[in-house]
Design an enzyme around this catalytic site. Structure first.
Site, PDB file in Angstrom:
ATOM      1  CG  HIS A  56      -1.088   6.079  15.571  1.00 17.74           C
ATOM      2  ND1 HIS A  56      -2.416   5.902  15.270  1.00 17.74           N
ATOM      3  CD2 HIS A  56      -0.912   7.409  15.715  1.00 17.74           C
ATOM      4  CE1 HIS A  56      -3.008   7.076  15.225  1.00 17.74           C
ATOM      5  NE2 HIS A  56      -2.119   8.024  15.493  1.00 17.74           N
ATOM      6  CG  ASP A  63      -3.017  10.350   2.639  1.00 23.61           C
ATOM      7  OD1 ASP A  63      -2.403  10.748   1.619  1.00 23.61           O
ATOM      8  OD2 ASP A  63      -3.760  11.060   3.341  1.00 23.61           O
ATOM      9  CG  HIS A 111      -6.442   5.667  18.684  1.00 26.12           C
ATOM     10  ND1 HIS A 111      -5.683   4.634  18.213  1.00 26.12           N
ATOM     11  CD2 HIS A 111      -6.762   6.418  17.603  1.00 26.12           C
ATOM     12  CE1 HIS A 111      -5.544   4.745  16.888  1.00 26.12           C
ATOM     13  NE2 HIS A 111      -6.199   5.824  16.497  1.00 26.12           N
ATOM     14  CE  LYS A 155      -3.363  17.493  15.519  1.00 23.82           C
ATOM     15  NZ  LYS A 155      -3.834  16.139  15.820  1.00 23.82           N
ATOM     16  CE  LYS A 185       1.257   9.347  -1.425  1.00 23.13           C
ATOM     17  NZ  LYS A 185       0.704  10.009  -2.573  1.00 23.13           N
ATOM     18  CE  LYS A 228      -7.649   3.628  13.735  1.00 23.67           C
ATOM     19  NZ  LYS A 228      -8.450   4.367  12.830  1.00 23.67           N
ATOM     20  CB  SER A 286       0.866   4.774  -4.042  1.00 23.25           C
ATOM     21  OG  SER A 286      -0.042   3.711  -4.209  1.00 23.25           O
ATOM     22  N   GLY A 343       0.856  -1.192   0.000  1.00 20.09           N
ATOM     23  CA  GLY A 343       0.000   0.000   0.000  1.00 20.09           C
ATOM     24  C   GLY A 343       0.888   1.237   0.000  1.00 20.09           C
ATOM     25  NE  ARG A 395     -14.882  26.245  24.633  1.00 21.67           N
ATOM     26  CZ  ARG A 395     -13.725  26.033  25.263  1.00 21.67           C
ATOM     27  NH1 ARG A 395     -13.534  24.939  25.945  1.00 21.67           N
ATOM     28  NH2 ARG A 395     -12.769  26.930  25.229  1.00 21.67           N
TER      29      ARG A 395
END
Ligand code: BG6
Length: 489
Positions: free
Chosen positions: A179, A16, A241, A342, A19, A149, A14, A12, A469
């Site tokens: 991750h 996202d 996560h 974030k 890369k 996942k 190529s 896989g 929010r």
């Protein structure tokens, strides 16, 4: 003795993730001299590309983030010279055999280890595992496979995936990646808890009032709506996560730091979690919003998302752990996309000091005096503890101040990306930060009935404006348990 070779094949290549994360992480490991001496990297994907074109493609995303050292350009060239490409289908025996031949050419005379990183959509996982393990596995050394996942979308589909994998691979060979487990502050959780006397004895219902696990992104599902709509925020962030962080946070002390010992404890605590119910969950979805001259899209504006989609982009819920350590302590989770900020944090709110002598200094509201331990996973990694303190001066005025360990002020070395940590572990055969199949079973058993109920009853998400929010429902949920959300700092 002759040193072994290792090939790392990114299936896989190529995509996202490859890369943005996998190739840069491999380069960072090379840069830090962490890769074995004789390594080869292969990109595998359907697109037609030459080795040169692959190098061109990935060179754009490699960065010399570490100290921006001068020799970075040279290092990059050396790294790229060891990257190759094989174009192939994910369900083609022949294409994987071709890869096998190419790998063999580079392995002559040495013990050869092979690592495959599957960074592909779930519907082709099984084929890729099948052919990688039957046609391209190592004849002399080990073969390991890292999988990303989603590991299914409920108990049944996940169980099926696990069974299919096990036809071709042993549990030892499989590295299920989450991750978040590779993030520095998550890995540090055990150190913080188990090696500090000021925390270890407090880690229970006797002193902890509630724990909050908060994940927030200030952007929507931009470009990923097609994938996301089939999963939603609960599967995308919470079932994996946040739940992994919670398991590490709440598990009993493992016998040793070995992978099996740690994962045994994680499974136990996951299985002690009480079944989730609708009255302890709220879901939301972002709607379009205009601020000044800028307008932000609604989730359903994404052309790959149906207009009447009920998929949550936000959720908040309360989890209870029915064991002696945590009886009655609410663990609140909150995760959302398209919110005002974030970040990801773990917030631990402690109980009130019994008979607090300074009660009146807090206007009798002891919540204002709550000690709170905050573990900021990202950004601006850090740990701080809110304590009560006398404001210096005459008279007696108190305030809450932070004992603050801000990583960038304390440590000069940059924090490695989670993928670097995890790739290195997989190369070294260390399973501690990867999900074992029984953990996955436990995680899905907790979430599957809730997800089914939400979907069968077609529970409509509460709409919240992009960049806000989130839905007010989250506050009601917390209030029901006598909790105020800590503000993401
Ligand atoms: C991924 C989710 O697992 O994690 C994404 O699929 C999310 O939706 C991402 O954006 C967040 O990871 P990080 O490391 O950027 O916080």
């Amino acid at each position: 003795s002759v040193e072994p070779t290792i090939s790392i094949t990114v299936v896989g290549a190529s995509g996202d993730l490859a890369k943005k994360k996998i190739f840069p992480a491999l380069f960072a490991l090379f840069y830090e001299d962490c890769l074995p001496k004789h390594f080869t990297i292969y990109g595998y994907a359907r697109s037609k590309m030459t080795d040169e074109e692959l190098r061109e493609m990935i060179s754009g995303t490699l960065t010399c983030r570490i100290d921006k050292r001068e020799n970075c350009g040279d290092k990059m060239d050396q790294f790229l010279q060891r990257c190759f490409y094989n174009s192939g289908l994910y369900n083609s025996e022949e294409n994987f055999s071709e890869l096998d031949r190419k790998l063999k050419e580079k392995e002559v005379g040495r013990l050869a280890n092979r690592l495959f990183y599957l960074s592909i959509p779930p519907n082709i996982f099984v084929d890729a595992v099948k052919y990688a393990s039957s046609r391209a596995s190592s004849a002399s050394g080990w073969t390991r496979v890292i999988v990303e996942k989603p590991f299914g979308r409920d108990s049944d589909s996940s169980g099926e995936l696990t069974r299919s994998f096990k036809q071709y691979l042993t549990e030892e060979q499989i590295f299920r990646i989450d991750h978040y487990l590779g993030k520095e502050l998550v890995e540090n959780l055990s150190v913080l808890r188990f090696s500090n006397l000021v925390f270890e004895p407090l880690w229970s219902r006797n002193y902890i009032r509630n724990v909050q696990l908060i994940f927030s992104e200030d952007f929507g599902t931009e470009g990923r709506g097609g994938y996301f709509d089939n999963y939603g925020i609960i599967r995308d962030i919470m079932q994996n996560h946040l739940l992994q962080i919670l398991a590490l946070f709440a598990m009993e002390t493992p016998v040793t730091l070995d992978a099996e010992d740690i994962r045994n404890e994680k499974v136990k605590v996951l299985r002690s979690m009480r079944q989730l119910t609708l009255d302890n969950v709220i879901v939301g979805q972002y709607k379009g919003h205009t601020r000044g001259s800028k307008s932000y899209p609604a989730y359903t504006d994404d052309p790959t998302v149906p207009n009447n989609s009920l998929t949550p982009t936000f959720a908040a819920l309360a989890i209870f752990i029915d064991n002696a350590r945590w009886d009655g302590v609410p663990f609140l989770m909150k995760a959302g996309k398209a919110l005002h900020t974030k970040g990801a944090e773990i917030r631990v709110q402690f109980r009130h000091v019994p008979g607090n002598l300074y009660k009146q200094n807090f206007g009798a509201d002891l919540d204002k005096a709550t000690n709170e331990l905050v573990i900021r996973v990202q950004p601006d990694e850090g740990i701080y503890l809110k304590i009560n303190n006398k404001v210096p001066g005459l008279g007696m005025r108190l305030d809450r101040s932070d004992l603050n360990l801000l990583y960038k002020a304390r440590y000069t070395k940059e924090i490695p990306d989670a993928y670097e940590t995890l790739l290195l572990d997989a190369i070294e055969g260390e399973h501690r930060l990867f999900i074992r199949s029984d953990e996955l079973v436990a995680a899905w058993s907790l979430f599957t009935p809730l997800l089914k109920e939400l979907e069968e009853k077609k529970i409509a998400p509460e709409l919240y404006p992009y960049g806000s929010r989130g839905p007010v429902g989250a506050h009601y949920l917390a209030a029901k348990h006598n909790i105020r959300w800590g503000d993401l700092s």
